[in-house]
Motif scaffolding. Structure first.
Motif, PDB file in Angstrom:
ATOM      1  N   LEU A   1     -10.018   9.068  -1.094  1.00 34.92           N
ATOM      2  CA  LEU A   1      -9.567   8.061  -2.049  1.00 34.92           C
ATOM      3  C   LEU A   1     -10.405   6.806  -1.851  1.00 34.92           C
ATOM      4  O   LEU A   1     -10.782   6.476  -0.724  1.00 34.92           O
ATOM      5  N   THR A   2     -10.683   6.082  -2.950  1.00 38.23           N
ATOM      6  CA  THR A   2     -11.498   4.871  -2.861  1.00 38.23           C
ATOM      7  C   THR A   2     -10.776   3.721  -3.553  1.00 38.23           C
ATOM      8  O   THR A   2     -10.433   3.813  -4.742  1.00 38.23           O
ATOM      9  N   PHE A   3     -10.529   2.658  -2.791  1.00 37.72           N
ATOM     10  CA  PHE A   3      -9.915   1.451  -3.339  1.00 37.72           C
ATOM     11  C   PHE A   3     -10.698   0.244  -2.843  1.00 37.72           C
ATOM     12  O   PHE A   3     -11.224   0.244  -1.724  1.00 37.72           O
ATOM     13  N   THR A   4     -10.757  -0.780  -3.672  1.00 36.66           N
ATOM     14  CA  THR A   4     -11.365  -2.027  -3.216  1.00 36.66           C
ATOM     15  C   THR A   4     -10.329  -2.829  -2.453  1.00 36.66           C
ATOM     16  O   THR A   4      -9.104  -2.635  -2.638  1.00 36.66           O
ATOM     17  N   SER A   5     -10.780  -3.700  -1.598  1.00 36.13           N
ATOM     18  CA  SER A   5      -9.842  -4.551  -0.857  1.00 36.13           C
ATOM     19  C   SER A   5      -9.053  -5.432  -1.812  1.00 36.13           C
ATOM     20  O   SER A   5      -7.880  -5.764  -1.562  1.00 36.13           O
ATOM     21  N   HIS A   6      -9.662  -5.786  -2.945  1.00 36.97           N
ATOM     22  CA  HIS A   6      -8.960  -6.601  -3.946  1.00 36.97           C
ATOM     23  C   HIS A   6      -7.748  -5.848  -4.489  1.00 36.97           C
ATOM     24  O   HIS A   6      -6.656  -6.424  -4.639  1.00 36.97           O
ATOM     25  N   GLU A   7      -7.931  -4.560  -4.777  1.00 39.83           N
ATOM     26  CA  GLU A   7      -6.818  -3.770  -5.313  1.00 39.83           C
ATOM     27  C   GLU A   7      -5.641  -3.740  -4.351  1.00 39.83           C
ATOM     28  O   GLU A   7      -4.478  -3.785  -4.773  1.00 39.83           O
ATOM     29  N   ILE A   8      -5.927  -3.670  -3.066  1.00 41.37           N
ATOM     30  CA  ILE A   8      -4.862  -3.579  -2.077  1.00 41.37           C
ATOM     31  C   ILE A   8      -4.244  -4.945  -1.806  1.00 41.37           C
ATOM     32  O   ILE A   8      -3.017  -5.115  -1.854  1.00 41.37           O
TER      33      ILE A   8
ATOM     34  N   ARG B   1       3.528  -0.829 -10.958  1.00 40.09           N
ATOM     35  CA  ARG B   1       3.664  -2.238 -11.311  1.00 40.09           C
ATOM     36  C   ARG B   1       3.107  -3.174 -10.239  1.00 40.09           C
ATOM     37  O   ARG B   1       3.355  -2.995  -9.050  1.00 40.09           O
ATOM     38  N   THR B   2       2.331  -4.165 -10.694  1.00 38.29           N
ATOM     39  CA  THR B   2       1.817  -5.175  -9.782  1.00 38.29           C
ATOM     40  C   THR B   2       2.983  -5.952  -9.170  1.00 38.29           C
ATOM     41  O   THR B   2       3.928  -6.329  -9.870  1.00 38.29           O
ATOM     42  N   GLY B   3       2.911  -6.163  -7.872  1.00 42.54           N
ATOM     43  CA  GLY B   3       3.940  -6.942  -7.190  1.00 42.54           C
ATOM     44  C   GLY B   3       4.887  -6.090  -6.365  1.00 42.54           C
ATOM     45  O   GLY B   3       5.202  -6.449  -5.229  1.00 42.54           O
ATOM     46  N   TRP B   4       5.344  -4.983  -6.931  1.00 39.71           N
ATOM     47  CA  TRP B   4       6.280  -4.150  -6.160  1.00 39.71           C
ATOM     48  C   TRP B   4       6.133  -2.640  -6.412  1.00 39.71           C
ATOM     49  O   TRP B   4       6.854  -1.831  -5.842  1.00 39.71           O
ATOM     50  N   GLY B   5       5.214  -2.267  -7.264  1.00 41.61           N
ATOM     51  CA  GLY B   5       5.055  -0.854  -7.580  1.00 41.61           C
ATOM     52  C   GLY B   5       4.725  -0.013  -6.351  1.00 41.61           C
ATOM     53  O   GLY B   5       4.010  -0.448  -5.444  1.00 41.61           O
ATOM     54  N   LYS B   6       5.249   1.195  -6.334  1.00 43.95           N
ATOM     55  CA  LYS B   6       5.019   2.095  -5.197  1.00 43.95           C
ATOM     56  C   LYS B   6       4.498   3.439  -5.720  1.00 43.95           C
ATOM     57  O   LYS B   6       5.087   4.025  -6.634  1.00 43.95           O
ATOM     58  N   THR B   7       3.420   3.922  -5.108  1.00 42.32           N
ATOM     59  CA  THR B   7       2.866   5.232  -5.445  1.00 42.32           C
ATOM     60  C   THR B   7       3.086   6.174  -4.268  1.00 42.32           C
ATOM     61  O   THR B   7       2.698   5.864  -3.135  1.00 42.32           O
ATOM     62  N   ILE B   8       3.694   7.319  -4.548  1.00 40.50           N
ATOM     63  CA  ILE B   8       4.011   8.300  -3.503  1.00 40.50           C
ATOM     64  C   ILE B   8       3.169   9.544  -3.753  1.00 40.50           C
ATOM     65  O   ILE B   8       3.202  10.129  -4.841  1.00 40.50           O
TER      66      ILE B   8
ATOM     67  N   LYS C   1       0.880  -3.793  -4.285  1.00 44.58           N
ATOM     68  CA  LYS C   1       1.399  -2.433  -4.467  1.00 44.58           C
ATOM     69  C   LYS C   1       1.431  -1.684  -3.137  1.00 44.58           C
ATOM     70  O   LYS C   1       0.787  -2.069  -2.173  1.00 44.58           O
ATOM     71  N   THR C   2       2.178  -0.580  -3.126  1.00 44.46           N
ATOM     72  CA  THR C   2       2.274   0.266  -1.940  1.00 44.46           C
ATOM     73  C   THR C   2       1.812   1.679  -2.273  1.00 44.46           C
ATOM     74  O   THR C   2       2.183   2.221  -3.317  1.00 44.46           O
ATOM     75  N   LEU C   3       1.014   2.250  -1.390  1.00 46.87           N
ATOM     76  CA  LEU C   3       0.584   3.640  -1.520  1.00 46.87           C
ATOM     77  C   LEU C   3       1.007   4.377  -0.254  1.00 46.87           C
ATOM     78  O   LEU C   3       0.670   3.950   0.857  1.00 46.87           O
ATOM     79  N   THR C   4       1.760   5.458  -0.414  1.00 53.38           N
ATOM     80  CA  THR C   4       2.253   6.168   0.763  1.00 53.38           C
ATOM     81  C   THR C   4       2.290   7.670   0.525  1.00 53.38           C
ATOM     82  O   THR C   4       2.450   8.126  -0.610  1.00 53.38           O
ATOM     83  N   GLY C   5       2.120   8.402   1.590  1.00 54.72           N
ATOM     84  CA  GLY C   5       2.295   9.844   1.517  1.00 54.72           C
ATOM     85  C   GLY C   5       3.730  10.203   1.840  1.00 54.72           C
ATOM     86  O   GLY C   5       4.462   9.414   2.448  1.00 54.72           O
ATOM     87  N   SER C   6       4.135  11.404   1.448  1.00 53.25           N
ATOM     88  CA  SER C   6       5.512  11.822   1.686  1.00 53.25           C
ATOM     89  C   SER C   6       5.549  13.316   1.980  1.00 53.25           C
ATOM     90  O   SER C   6       5.589  14.137   1.060  1.00 53.25           O
ATOM     91  N   LEU C   7       5.529  13.669   3.260  1.00 52.39           N
ATOM     92  CA  LEU C   7       5.667  15.067   3.653  1.00 52.39           C
ATOM     93  C   LEU C   7       7.133  15.483   3.566  1.00 52.39           C
ATOM     94  O   LEU C   7       8.008  14.788   4.099  1.00 52.39           O
TER      95      LEU C   7
END
Length: 466
Positions: free
Chosen positions: A390-397, A372-379, A402-408
């Motif tokens: 991974l490829t993202f535009t600066s606009h997307e970020i 979700r835009t605004g608070w969505g989180k991808t783990i 949104k948040t993109l994070t790794g989780s070991l």
């Protein structure tokens, strides 16, 4: 990582005796019931006159599920039994191991030698080990950090056979969980609730022991065998640094406890610790293997209202329902729509939390697109091939919020959080039983690989002594 530095020669072999035990008889010791062993010694008479003892099946009898409890489980975990002069402490041990010698080829069951633990190390008799897809990934790998010959395996549980100098956290006979993530308990990171990363012993896939970059395994030709993820559980005995060892409540049986050393903890922890899924939130899970199902289980117990499973195998929806999955998306039946478009429609604007559990860059992009835009989180939990980008535009970020994070290891701190998971299982909240679809002998390990690769099992547990 690949190393070319030659290993030092193996420890010298000692003239030793075989140890054999007969079925135990109960006795009373310090107010608790124990089992006594009757040992018989016979001089090793094989052509290898100086070979170390073969000790398969010899362990301090402290775990009630091995021979049947005669008292409460807490009594077993607090006592130890000395093996007197017949102890294998300080000596190399010969045992059986499944060795990966060629990428993608069946593991070779062979006799190996396991050196005694050095300072801050623990030698563990593995009771059972389960197969994780990370084992399959590295088994297939033919580029760095792949290296051969190697003893794979990292989901396991066992009993401490002996400890090296300076080890005070566990003792001989303790029931323990080897964990690939370190937890030294001393650094700033280990003392913080913000992370499960250790700064003194950071995560790595080094083929060596942590402190001296040598191996504790050799084959019968004296050639070193590489370690894997600090554990190498596809061996009846292994040596593990103390920062990777967690003492367990003996009430949890081995064929359930071993799941907590990687897959289930990773998925459950990702929902509980990394994402902090709230009650009423929406969740999308890419990949319904063991880790994805564990994410669903964690999200279910956190109170998520909608849990969407994404997978190519339709039968996995029925399996997913057992762990709380409410909706299923098969990418092959989405028509002209992308997976992310379908999920955005199902969640009325995007999922609050998305989890990538396959290890594929394209799925990370889809997961990020549909959170979700605004608070969505991808783990990100899946292990992709080395060098994947991974490829993202600066606009997307910048504009999406949104948040993109790794989780070991799902953000799980081994020494403090594993006990919580054990309790939740014993309290019949965490459904570990449903993850185990197959159990077999360690000798059948190549069959376990086939089942996992074909998608016919969630977790296959292999018993060393059955």
């Amino acid at each position: 990582m690949s190393h070319s530095t030659p290993s030092p020669p193996p420890e010298p072999r000692r003239r030793s005796s075989f140890l054999h035990w007969q079925p135990p008889s109960s006795l009373i010791f310090d107010g608790c019931h124990f089992h006594s062993f009757t040992f018989h010694t016979s001089l090793h008479s094989s052509p290898h006159q100086n070979a170390p003892p073969t000790t398969s099946g010899i362990i301090p009898p402290l775990c009630p599920f091995l021979f049947g409890p005669t008292t409460s489980t807490s009594d077993w975990s607090e006592q130890s039994l000395t093996m007197a002069e017949h102890s294998t402490k300080g000596k190399p041990i010969r045992c059986k191991a499944a060795v990966a010698r060629v990428p993608g080829k069946p593991l070779v069951m062979e006799e190996v030698e396991v050196a005694a633990p050095k300072a801050q190390e623990v030698r563990i008799k593995i009771l059972c080990t389960s197969l994780c897809f990370s084992d399959v990934t590295f088994w297939k790998l033919d580029v760095p950090p792949a290296c051969y010959p190697r003893i794979l395996g990292h989901e396991s549980v066992g009993v401490v056979e002996s400890v090296g100098d300076g080890v005070h956290e566990v003792a001989e006979g303790d029931y323990v969980l080897p964990v690939f993530m370190s937890d030294c308990g001393d650094c700033t990171d280990c003392g913080s609730e913000k992370s499960n990363q250790c700064s003194i012993f950071p995560f790595s896939v080094s083929p060596w022991m942590r402190r001296d970059e040598t191996s504790r395994f050799t084959d019968l030709k004296g050639e070193p065998l590489f370690h894997f993820l600090n554990i190498s559980s596809f061996s009846e005995y292994t040596v593990v640094d103390i920062v990777h060892v967690v003492k367990l409540d003996p009430a949890i049986p081995p064929n359930r406890a071993c799941l907590l050393s990687c897959g289930v903890s990773t998925g459950f922890g990702a929902a509980w610790k990394s994402a902090k899924v709230e009650a009423g939130s929406t969740v999308a899970i890419f990949g319904l293997g063991a880790i994805g199902l564990a994410v669903a289980e964690g999200a279910r117990l956190c109170g998520a209202s909608k849990i969407i499973g994404v997978d190519l195998i339709p039968e996995k929806f029925e399996t997913g329902k057992q762990f709380g999955v409410t909706d299923f998306v098969n990418p092959t039946t989405c028509g002209d729509k992308s997976i992310s478009q379908v999920i955005i429609e199902l969640t009325n604007g995007g999922a609050d939390y998305c989890f990538e559990c396959v290890g594929r860059a394209s799925l990370v992009q889809e997961a990020f697109a549909c959170c979700r835009t605004g608070w969505g989180k991808t783990i990100v939990l899946g292990v992709d091939k080395p060098g994947a980008q991974l490829t993202f535009t600066s606009h997307e970020i910048l504009h999406s919020g949104k948040t993109l994070t790794g989780s070991l290891f799902g953000g799980i701190k081994p020494r403090s959080d594993i006990s919580t998971l054990v309790k939740r299982y014993l309290d019949k909240e965490l459904q570990l039983d449903k993850f185990v679809t197959h159990e077999m002998k360690f000798d059948d390990i190549n069959k376990a690989f086939e089942l996992l690769i074909q998608g016919k099992c969630i977790r296959c547990v292999m018993w060393m002594d059955k």
